[in-house]
Design a protein around this motif. Sequence first.
Motif, PDB file in Angstrom:
ATOM      1  N   GLY A  25      38.254  18.608  34.956  1.00  0.00           N
ATOM      2  CA  GLY A  25      39.249  18.586  33.083  1.00  0.00           C
ATOM      3  C   GLY A  25      40.425  18.284  33.726  1.00  0.00           C
ATOM      4  O   GLY A  25      41.013  18.365  32.955  1.00  0.00           O
ATOM      5  N   ALA A  82      42.441  15.061  31.893  1.00  0.00           N
ATOM      6  CA  ALA A  82      42.421  15.442  30.739  1.00  0.00           C
ATOM      7  C   ALA A  82      42.475  16.646  29.953  1.00  0.00           C
ATOM      8  O   ALA A  82      43.118  16.010  28.751  1.00  0.00           O
ATOM      9  N   ALA A 122      39.036  20.292  28.441  1.00  0.00           N
ATOM     10  CA  ALA A 122      38.178  21.214  30.118  1.00  0.00           C
ATOM     11  C   ALA A 122      36.741  21.158  29.160  1.00  0.00           C
ATOM     12  O   ALA A 122      35.602  21.417  29.800  1.00  0.00           O
ATOM     13  N   THR A 152      33.137  21.659  28.761  1.00  0.00           N
ATOM     14  CA  THR A 152      31.856  20.979  29.170  1.00  0.00           C
ATOM     15  C   THR A 152      30.882  20.990  28.550  1.00  0.00           C
ATOM     16  O   THR A 152      28.961  20.578  28.217  1.00  0.00           O
ATOM     17  N   ASP A 164      33.056  26.832  32.821  1.00  0.00           N
ATOM     18  CA  ASP A 164      34.458  26.256  31.949  1.00  0.00           C
ATOM     19  C   ASP A 164      35.520  26.642  32.174  1.00  0.00           C
ATOM     20  O   ASP A 164      36.288  26.041  31.850  1.00  0.00           O
TER      21      ASP A 164
END
Length: 126
Positions: free
Chosen positions: A12, A15, A82, A84, A89
């Motif tokens: 992540g 992103a 981040a 999911t 996570d």
Amino acid sequence: MKMVIAMFRPEGLQAVKDALSETPVHGMTITHVTGRGEQMGITFTNRVGSFKVDELEKVKVEIAVEDDDLVDQVIDAIQDAAYTGNPGDGRIFVLPIERSIKIRNRGARRLFHRGRGRGLPSPIFY
């Protein structure tokens, strides 16, 4: 001033960086870390047997936010990027920063003295 510390899955990272570039906060420190949280690692099973990996790779991003009003915007950007929906996570921590001192200009610690004959304070950097 607050320190936002986020630990999340390594996949992540890009992103999160992209999401943070949309906020007025741009500086960050990125560290690759290992550890475990509530999920206590992962157990793998195959024909030979099973083994447990109890320390998982994560990414730690530290962001000093000067304006306290921007902290929620930074948190939202990290969470949205981040997320999911799966265990592991990550986590976000917000800590107060007492002082921030730049090394380059010796922290710009200011002493004021009366100068220039007008009674106005003049900063002296030491």
